[in-house]
Design a protein around this motif. Structure first.
Motif, PDB file in Angstrom:
ATOM      1  N   TYR A  56      -7.854  12.670  -0.372  1.00  0.00           N
ATOM      2  CA  TYR A  56      -8.378  12.194  -1.652  1.00  0.00           C
ATOM      3  C   TYR A  56      -8.268  13.247  -2.749  1.00  0.00           C
ATOM      4  CZ  TYR A  56     -10.402   8.449   1.241  1.00  0.00           C
ATOM      5  OH  TYR A  56     -10.577   7.410   2.110  1.00  0.00           O
ATOM      6  N   LYS A  71      -9.423  12.447   5.400  1.00  0.00           N
ATOM      7  CA  LYS A  71      -9.509  11.642   4.185  1.00  0.00           C
ATOM      8  C   LYS A  71      -9.907  12.502   2.984  1.00  0.00           C
ATOM      9  CE  LYS A  71     -10.773   7.305   6.502  1.00  0.00           C
ATOM     10  NZ  LYS A  71     -11.881   6.349   6.785  1.00  0.00           N
ATOM     11  N   LYS A 129      -9.264   1.817   0.579  1.00  0.00           N
ATOM     12  CA  LYS A 129     -10.466   1.033   0.862  1.00  0.00           C
ATOM     13  C   LYS A 129     -10.071  -0.336   1.425  1.00  0.00           C
ATOM     14  CE  LYS A 129     -13.654   3.931  -0.422  1.00  0.00           C
ATOM     15  NZ  LYS A 129     -14.598   4.482   0.557  1.00  0.00           N
ATOM     16  N   ARG A 130      -9.678  -0.313   2.692  1.00  0.00           N
ATOM     17  CA  ARG A 130      -9.268  -1.531   3.390  1.00  0.00           C
ATOM     18  C   ARG A 130      -9.382  -1.261   4.884  1.00  0.00           C
ATOM     19  NH1 ARG A 130      -4.504   1.258   2.140  1.00  0.00           N
ATOM     20  NH2 ARG A 130      -2.994   1.359   3.857  1.00  0.00           N
ATOM     21  N   TYR A 140       0.835  -1.199   0.000  1.00  0.00           N
ATOM     22  CA  TYR A 140       0.000   0.000   0.000  1.00  0.00           C
ATOM     23  C   TYR A 140       0.875   1.256   0.000  1.00  0.00           C
ATOM     24  CZ  TYR A 140      -3.473  -3.453   1.423  1.00  0.00           C
ATOM     25  OH  TYR A 140      -4.282  -4.559   1.496  1.00  0.00           O
ATOM     26  N   PRO A 168      -5.630   8.787  -4.963  1.00  0.00           N
ATOM     27  CA  PRO A 168      -6.915   8.119  -5.241  1.00  0.00           C
ATOM     28  C   PRO A 168      -7.491   7.409  -4.009  1.00  0.00           C
ATOM     29  CG  PRO A 168      -5.356   7.670  -6.991  1.00  0.00           C
ATOM     30  CD  PRO A 168      -4.586   8.377  -5.912  1.00  0.00           C
ATOM     31  N   GLU A 169      -8.799   7.549  -3.833  1.00  0.00           N
ATOM     32  CA  GLU A 169      -9.491   6.989  -2.671  1.00  0.00           C
ATOM     33  C   GLU A 169      -9.400   5.472  -2.625  1.00  0.00           C
ATOM     34  OE1 GLU A 169     -14.036   6.980  -0.806  1.00  0.00           O
ATOM     35  OE2 GLU A 169     -13.512   8.336  -2.459  1.00  0.00           O
ATOM     36  N   HIS A 170      -9.384   4.802  -3.769  1.00  0.00           N
ATOM     37  CA  HIS A 170      -9.469   3.335  -3.780  1.00  0.00           C
ATOM     38  C   HIS A 170      -8.275   2.670  -3.090  1.00  0.00           C
ATOM     39  CE1 HIS A 170      -6.341   2.545  -6.854  1.00  0.00           C
ATOM     40  NE2 HIS A 170      -6.760   3.653  -7.443  1.00  0.00           N
ATOM     41  N   ILE A 171      -7.145   3.364  -3.007  1.00  0.00           N
ATOM     42  CA  ILE A 171      -5.966   2.785  -2.349  1.00  0.00           C
ATOM     43  C   ILE A 171      -6.233   2.538  -0.871  1.00  0.00           C
ATOM     44  CG2 ILE A 171      -3.553   3.240  -1.674  1.00  0.00           C
ATOM     45  CD1 ILE A 171      -3.196   4.787  -4.243  1.00  0.00           C
ATOM     46  N   GLN A 214       2.025   1.842  -3.488  1.00  0.00           N
ATOM     47  CA  GLN A 214       1.020   2.453  -4.362  1.00  0.00           C
ATOM     48  C   GLN A 214       0.981   3.969  -4.184  1.00  0.00           C
ATOM     49  OE1 GLN A 214      -2.944   0.495  -4.577  1.00  0.00           O
ATOM     50  NE2 GLN A 214      -2.030  -1.133  -3.366  1.00  0.00           N
TER      51      GLN A 214
END
Length: 618
Positions: free
Chosen positions: A529, A525, A538-539, A302, A533-536, A305
């Motif tokens: 964002y 957040k 999503k955990r 992560y 990117p927000e998707h990184i 990324q």
């Protein structure tokens, strides 16, 4: 960033040298001390320098300013350029480019209120010759350590206990502090492991009168737990203001005459700091993360990324148990009182390898406390309604649960919480030992002054637990961990989210700007964002941890069983050795996970083995 020392005790020159050498890792670039005679005796100031601002020897310490002021200082003043400019307009002159000299002039201008002018992390002591006093202060959020020993006219202070401990024959180990350590994982301020050594509390200053030995402390800053200051704008306005604050907080922390990098775990806070640094820095940012062989503890992908998106110069530090055990063996050399946060180990490892490329590293510490990021805040949200149930009904439920054979671990944990009066008591219990069956004596967790930040009605429960964490967990644990882990390898760590302006702004925000349903750190957040990117992200959130639970059952099993043998456990007076041995056996068999207790006792055993001889425990 350095190590400071001072004393009115007439030690020999060789003894002073050894007291400085024992913490030379805090400042390997220059070691100096100087003695100042005064009417009632002699004062010695000592300093281990890690050169960050103005690398010239003219900025070495102890430093003298206008013959009236002598100073030793540990830390950084981030607004020193602004202060310097303002002071020059008032007629002050400077012969260095350092922030140390600015503190001296600020003291002359503002007297004992000078700490309120400083934005930074600091612990310093000034000898004011004209007033025959010592004046000292510690930063608002306790990022820099300050220990002191006071016995009549004998006053001794240092960045770490070991400097005071050496050649001091009047110390005794505190039984109460051991109990506090076993309860909180660290020793709460103002106490230390020794009865006679205290910590200066965060946001406090002191004066020591050299003529009559009068010692006084006063608080110059506190969080707004009365809830007087409330942000009046909407969410978008708050987001814009927060991003502006963060850019400035990061920007002033990038100022250094040495290479600077950023710790990047891949989580929200460190990613946000990296994004801000990339935005305001004129150079490609160096970033650093840790990788473990055990995939459940490895989040390096992560971090990669985020680094790739922000185009940083990224470095991954790989860790295995062999390097981990080396750190365990030397742990108490740097954490020179018992300290049980196991994330200190990856923090040390990260600092050790980061130092090979930079001398300063920015971190994301402070985001969880101020912006409601810890998972336990969701626990409060989920469980606070339980305490709307009448106490007699909860007691009935406890009776039923206690008679269920072979109940699950979740039910075992639930039962004691149902007995408590309210969610505040439940939160307090969650922050200490929920299972203290292995301790001989029950420790009263309500004997700390900081309870006032939790038990009041000025704010909702989320804001109160946030305040409580800022005044306890952050200052007692997180800041201690970061300072010792980084300074063990002569690395300076700076935390933009602990800029007091950011903390005060966060406190002023409506709760739903920070915690909105399941969305924690909402406003942080949203700022992030805009850059990553927000998707990184999503955990599930995870902490900065080392796989001790796995290592203790495998690679480090023999080490644990040797260090915590039954005979060794019986030497620790306040624990039930038989019960602890049983819990260790449960961990080794895989029945229960007791790694945190094992680590806590390993640290205590190591510290007592290295420091316990010759001291009584009272």
């Amino acid at each position: 960033m350095c190590g400071i020392y001072g004393t009115t005790i007439p030690y020999k020159e060789e003894q002073i040298r050894q007291k400085l050498e024992i913490t030379s890792f805090r400042g390997p670039d220059q070691m100096r001390w100087e003695t100042f005679p005064y009417r009632e005796g002699c004062l010695t100031f000592g300093h281990n320098r890690l050169s960050i601002i103005d690398l010239d020897s003219r900025s070495d310490q102890p430093m003298t300013y206008t013959d009236r002021i002598h100073i030793v200082f540990n830390g950084e003043i981030y607004n020193y350029k602004t202060l310097r400019s303002d002071l020059q307009k008032k007629g002050y002159t400077f012969t260095t480019e350092s922030d140390t000299e600015v503190i001296c002039a600020t003291y002359i201008e503002y007297g004992e209120n000078c700490a309120t002018q400083l934005n930074g992390m600091f612990a310093f002591v000034i000898y004011d010759v004209s007033k025959n006093i010592l004046y000292g202060a510690k930063d608002r959020l306790g990022q820099k350590p300050f220990y002191y020993y006071l016995n009549g006219n004998q006053f001794e202070f240092a960045s770490q206990i070991s400097s005071i401990q050496l050649f001091n024959n009047n110390l005794s180990i505190s039984q109460k502090s051991i109990q506090e350590y076993l309860t909180w994982n660290s020793i709460p301020s103002p106490n230390s492991i020794f009865n006679e050594i205290k910590k200066l509390e965060d946001g406090h200053s002191f004066t020591f009168n050299l003529a009559n030995s009068d010692f006084q402390t006063r608080q110059y800053w506190d969080i707004d737990y009365a809830n007087k200051f409330q942000f009046k704008g909407d969410f978008q306005e708050a987001k814009t203001e927060l991003e502006k604050l963060l850019k400035d907080a990061v920007g002033i922390r990038l100022v250094a005459d040495v290479p600077v990098g950023v710790f990047l775990s891949g989580g929200v806070d460190s990613s946000l700091i990296t994004a801000m640094a990339s935005k305001v820095s004129g150079e490609k940012v160096k970033t650093f993360s840790v990788s473990f062989n055990e995939k459940d503890f490895d989040e390096s992908s992560y971090a990669r990324q985020v680094a790739d998106h922000l185009k940083t110069d990224h470095h991954v530090i790989k860790c295995d148990y062999k390097e981990g055990i080396d750190l365990i063996d030397t742990f108490s050399d740097y954490y020179d009182e018992p300290f049980a946060d196991s994330s200190a180990l990856p923090s040390m490892l990260l600092s050790k390898h980061t130092k090979k490329q930079v001398t300063v590293a920015l971190s994301g510490d402070g985001g969880d406390e101020s912006f409601l990021g810890y998972q336990r805040y969701q626990w409060v949200r989920s469980n606070k309604k339980i305490y709307n149930i009448p106490s007699f009904a909860r007691k009935l439920a406890v009776g039923i649960l206690d008679h269920i054979p072979h109940k699950s671990n979740r039910l075992n944990v639930l039962s004691p919480y149902l007995k408590l009066k309210n969610i505040e008591e439940a939160y307090l219990k969650s922050m200490t030992n929920s299972n203290a069956s292995w301790m001989k004596e029950t420790y009263d967790t309500k004997n700390i002054e900081e309870l006032k930040y939790l038990f009041h009605s000025n704010k909702n429960i989320y804001e109160r637990v946030s305040d409580f964490d800022l005044k306890t967990y952050l200052t007692w644990d997180i800041n201690t961990k970061v300072d010792r882990a980084s300074m063990a390898y002569s690395l300076e760590t700076r935390s933009p989210l602990l800029d007091y302006r950011v903390v005060e702004f966060a406190q002023s925000l409506p709760t739903d700007f920070k915690l909105y349903g399941n969305n924690q750190k909402r406003i942080l957040k949203e700022v992030l964002y805009s850059h990553v990117p927000e998707h990184i992200f999503k955990r599930p959130k995870s902490g900065f941890s080392v796989p001790l639970s796995v290592w203790f059952k495998n690679e480090l099993k023999d080490y644990v069983l040797a260090e915590l043998s039954y005979a060794s456990l019986t030497e620790i007076s306040c624990i039930n050795a038989k019960e602890v041995k049983n819990l260790i056996d449960q961990h080794m068999s895989g029945k229960w996970n007791h790694y945190s207790m094992i680590w806590k006792l390993l640290v205590l055993k190591q510290w007592l083995s290295k420091n316990g001889n010759g001291y009584s425990i009272v």
